[in-house]
Design an enzyme around this catalytic site. Structure first.
Site, PDB file in Angstrom:
ATOM      1  N   GLY A  49       2.560   4.700   1.719  1.00 40.87           N
ATOM      2  CA  GLY A  49       2.983   5.336   2.967  1.00 40.87           C
ATOM      3  C   GLY A  49       4.228   4.783   3.607  1.00 40.87           C
ATOM      4  N   GLY A 102       0.825  -1.212   0.000  1.00 45.47           N
ATOM      5  CA  GLY A 102       0.000   0.000   0.000  1.00 45.47           C
ATOM      6  C   GLY A 102       0.855   1.255   0.000  1.00 45.47           C
ATOM      7  N   GLU A 105      -1.496  -2.784  -6.468  1.00 50.59           N
ATOM      8  CA  GLU A 105      -2.356  -1.683  -6.909  1.00 50.59           C
ATOM      9  C   GLU A 105      -1.498  -0.509  -7.391  1.00 50.59           C
ATOM     10  OE1 GLU A 105      -5.523  -0.695  -4.257  1.00 50.59           O
ATOM     11  OE2 GLU A 105      -5.011   1.417  -4.392  1.00 50.59           O
TER      12      GLU A 105
HETATM   13  N1  COA Z   1      -7.768   7.505  16.332  1.00 48.76           N
HETATM   14  C1  COA Z   1      -7.485   8.810  16.150  1.00 48.76           C
HETATM   15  N2  COA Z   1      -6.554   9.240  15.268  1.00 48.76           N
HETATM   16  C2  COA Z   1      -5.915   8.326  14.550  1.00 48.76           C
HETATM   17  C3  COA Z   1      -6.171   6.947  14.700  1.00 48.76           C
HETATM   18  C4  COA Z   1      -7.126   6.549  15.643  1.00 48.76           C
HETATM   19  N3  COA Z   1      -7.393   5.261  15.827  1.00 48.76           N
HETATM   20  N4  COA Z   1      -5.367   6.265  13.856  1.00 48.76           N
HETATM   21  C5  COA Z   1      -4.642   7.168  13.208  1.00 48.76           C
HETATM   22  N5  COA Z   1      -4.969   8.409  13.635  1.00 48.76           N
HETATM   23  C6  COA Z   1      -4.374   9.666  13.176  1.00 48.76           C
HETATM   24  C7  COA Z   1      -2.858   9.550  13.211  1.00 48.76           C
HETATM   25  O1  COA Z   1      -2.335   9.908  14.485  1.00 48.76           O
HETATM   26  C8  COA Z   1      -2.460  10.523  12.132  1.00 48.76           C
HETATM   27  O2  COA Z   1      -2.570  11.849  12.595  1.00 48.76           O
HETATM   28  P1  COA Z   1      -1.257  12.753  12.796  1.00 48.76           P
HETATM   29  O3  COA Z   1      -0.614  12.746  11.447  1.00 48.76           O
HETATM   30  O4  COA Z   1      -1.820  14.041  13.212  1.00 48.76           O
HETATM   31  O5  COA Z   1      -0.468  12.007  13.840  1.00 48.76           O
HETATM   32  C9  COA Z   1      -3.562  10.363  11.092  1.00 48.76           C
HETATM   33  O6  COA Z   1      -4.699   9.838  11.793  1.00 48.76           O
HETATM   34  C10 COA Z   1      -3.176   9.434   9.978  1.00 48.76           C
HETATM   35  O7  COA Z   1      -2.817   8.172  10.498  1.00 48.76           O
HETATM   36  P2  COA Z   1      -1.667   7.300   9.821  1.00 48.76           P
HETATM   37  O8  COA Z   1      -1.746   5.940  10.392  1.00 48.76           O
HETATM   38  O9  COA Z   1      -0.365   8.024   9.871  1.00 48.76           O
HETATM   39  O10 COA Z   1      -2.159   7.297   8.321  1.00 48.76           O
HETATM   40  P3  COA Z   1      -1.400   6.821   7.022  1.00 48.76           P
HETATM   41  O11 COA Z   1      -1.168   8.005   6.203  1.00 48.76           O
HETATM   42  O12 COA Z   1      -0.258   5.908   7.311  1.00 48.76           O
HETATM   43  O13 COA Z   1      -2.552   5.983   6.315  1.00 48.76           O
HETATM   44  C11 COA Z   1      -4.437   4.521   6.308  1.00 48.76           C
HETATM   45  C12 COA Z   1      -3.082   4.840   6.933  1.00 48.76           C
HETATM   46  C13 COA Z   1      -4.975   3.286   6.980  1.00 48.76           C
HETATM   47  C14 COA Z   1      -5.400   5.667   6.473  1.00 48.76           C
HETATM   48  C15 COA Z   1      -4.213   4.252   4.788  1.00 48.76           C
HETATM   49  O14 COA Z   1      -3.306   3.192   4.622  1.00 48.76           O
HETATM   50  C16 COA Z   1      -5.505   3.947   4.062  1.00 48.76           C
HETATM   51  O15 COA Z   1      -6.210   4.837   3.654  1.00 48.76           O
HETATM   52  N6  COA Z   1      -5.828   2.640   3.868  1.00 48.76           N
HETATM   53  C17 COA Z   1      -7.044   2.217   3.192  1.00 48.76           C
HETATM   54  C18 COA Z   1      -6.801   1.966   1.740  1.00 48.76           C
HETATM   55  C19 COA Z   1      -5.812   0.875   1.473  1.00 48.76           C
HETATM   56  O16 COA Z   1      -5.424   0.113   2.354  1.00 48.76           O
HETATM   57  N7  COA Z   1      -5.377   0.755   0.262  1.00 48.76           N
HETATM   58  C20 COA Z   1      -4.440  -0.280  -0.079  1.00 48.76           C
HETATM   59  C21 COA Z   1      -3.912  -0.256  -1.423  1.00 48.76           C
HETATM   60  S1  COA Z   1      -2.872   1.159  -1.785  1.00 48.76           S
END
Ligand code: COA
Length: 434
Positions: free
Chosen positions: A216, A214, A237
């Site tokens: 990130g 994925g 993807e």
């Molecule tokens: N409660 C509150 N805030 C939360 C949280 C929770 N449980 N989990 C994460 N956050 C906050 C984080 O602290 C971060 O905020 P900050 O930057 O202010 O610290 C923000 O939300 C983003 O979290 P993070 O885990 O860093 O996001 P990321 O950019 O690594 O993305 C997903 C993670 C899960 C959102 C992303 O992988 C996604 O959209 N996945 C779904 C789609 C997918 O899996 N596609 C796969 C093929 S590409």
């Protein structure tokens, strides 16, 4: 007709091209770093001329002017994935969100969401009059195939990428020429937590595996620990700059792939100019539409298929939320479930799906492993589909485990600061000591 003649006839300016967008229509634009920014911005500038035009796409990386409050009644965004530029609008009610598995988006464009206008970005035509969709094939090619009107931003800086990734000049209605660097994805910051997660994930990857990664910091951290592996393949993807380094290290050669041997397969790409230079006219890289690449039935044909994606919360049953924080839509399902299911359906029975995440969020204040998903949140990967959950504290394998075993495995990889609280929940729920 000679394609060069056709090309000249179709050539126009961005301001003229967008006048052909009818009111009460649906416009699908290419997304991510493939967004045709010049024609999208021209459409936004022209907004007073339209009534009730819906703008549909997934990953938002451009200016996203179509979500500004003054667009009301003229342009309205319908997001199938929410990004930084569209998140506030979706959560404020100025834009809409439509859930869909990524691989099913092209089908939506033929059924529930018929396309009137496709706005695409492509390379200049080759000697046969074919333009490559470059970095964004995914739903863009199917949308162009389904649309009544196709407006193309032809950019000589778009890399020419092979696969089922072309449109002929005869199938484009209006051509706008630009010479502009593509949007770029900033490299993620990889800290100690991400490195520990990366190392744990890498321990599940055997030589000869085919990988989906994925977006990130976590997927990029995994790549750092794969340099000593052999004969890895890519069916994913999307991929980014990290794959270029791993390819150059010799760990990826695609030689053991059971589908598209010798090739790296993806449906879109996001990265820096380094990635765009690597993929340009590179015969080992092929892009295909998302209804092929992400279809679980395609994914299952890859031997030793491993998918690695991330999450925001996982509850004690293994339900994964990767797209919302409570009622707030954060992103979308994207291709996560496509790959979780495709790997579990693996024809060779050796597929592994990994959901990898830091054990905490909000600078350590919140545990991501929780008794219950936040009120109003949604399940992205169900407890029935989930397999491995990985944090910096270890690996939980939930497949075939009962609810008690799942809760124990998950509590053991939660952050130590939150384990006591989670153990109390275990005692309450299962009426036994932890
Ligand atoms: N409660 C509150 N805030 C939360 C949280 C929770 N449980 N989990 C994460 N956050 C906050 C984080 O602290 C971060 O905020 P900050 O930057 O202010 O610290 C923000 O939300 C983003 O979290 P993070 O885990 O860093 O996001 P990321 O950019 O690594 O993305 C997903 C993670 C899960 C959102 C992303 O992988 C996604 O959209 N996945 C779904 C789609 C997918 O899996 N596609 C796969 C093929 S590409």
């Amino acid at each position: 007709m000679d394609y060069k003649k056709l090309y000249k006839e179709k050539l126009t300016t961005a301001q003229e091209a967008v006048k052909h967008i009818p009111s009460n229509s649906r416009v699908v634009t290419a997304h991510a770093t493939g967004e045709p920014t010049v024609i999208v911005d021209a459409m936004v500038d022209n907004y007073l001329q339209y009534e009730n035009v819906e703008i549909v796409h997934l990953v938002a990386m451009g200016n996203c002017g179509y979500v500004r409050p003054e667009m009301k009644g003229h342009l309205r965004h319908n997001a199938i994935f929410v990004g930084a530029g569209t998140r506030e609008a979706v959560n404020d009610g100025r834009a809409d969100f439509t859930p869909s598995f990524f691989y099913q988006v092209p089908k939506l464009f033929k059924t529930a969401l018929p396309v009137d206008v496709a706005m695409i970005q492509v390379t200049p035509p080759d000697e046969n009059g074919n333009c490559s969709f470059g970095v964004s094939c995914d739903f863009t090619k199917p949308a162009a195939d389904a649309a009544k009107i196709v407006i193309a931003q032809v950019n000589d800086q778009m890399p020419y990428i092979y696969g089922d990734n072309f449109i002929n000049i005869k199938d484009i209605d209006y051509i706008v020429e630009v010479s502009k660097p593509l949007l770029e994805l900033k490299p993620p910051t990889i800290g100690d937590v991400e490195k520990a997660i990366g190392e744990n994930c890498a321990s599940l990857v055997e030589d000869g595996s085919t990988l989906q990664l994925g977006i990130g910091a976590i997927p990029d951290a995994v790549l750092l620990f794969l340099k000593d592996k052999k004969d890895l393949g890519i069916h994913t993807e999307m991929f980014s700059d990290g794959i270029v380094d791993l390819y150059n290290s010799g760990a990826i050669n695609n030689s053991k792939k059971s589908l598209h041997a010798g090739k790296m397969i993806a449906t879109f790409l996001m990265g820096s100019q380094k990635l765009y230079d690597f993929v340009n006219k590179n015969e080992i890289v092929e892009l295909y539409p998302v209804d092929y690449v992400n279809d679980p039935i395609t994914i299952m044909k890859n031997s030793k298929m491993i998918s690695i994606n991330s999450a925001l919360q996982v509850d004690l049953m293994g339900q994964v939320c990767a797209e919302a924080i409570g009622l707030k839509q954060f992103s979308g399902v994207g291709g996560q479930v496509d790959y979780v299911r495709g790997t579990s359906m693996s024809a060779d029975g050796q597929g592994k799906s990994i959901i990898a995440m830091p054990s905490t969020a909000s600078k350590g204040k919140l545990s991501r492993i929780v008794p219950f998903l936040d009120h109003g949140s949604c399940v992205t990967t169900s407890r029935t589909d989930v397999q491995y959950i990985v944090t910096e504290y270890g690996i939980a394998n939930l497949r075939g485990k009962n609810l008690k075993q799942r809760a124990k495995e998950l509590i053991n990889i939660a952050h130590p600061d939150f384990r006591d609280e989670l153990k109390k929940e275990y005692v309450l729920r299962f009426k036994e000591d932890f």
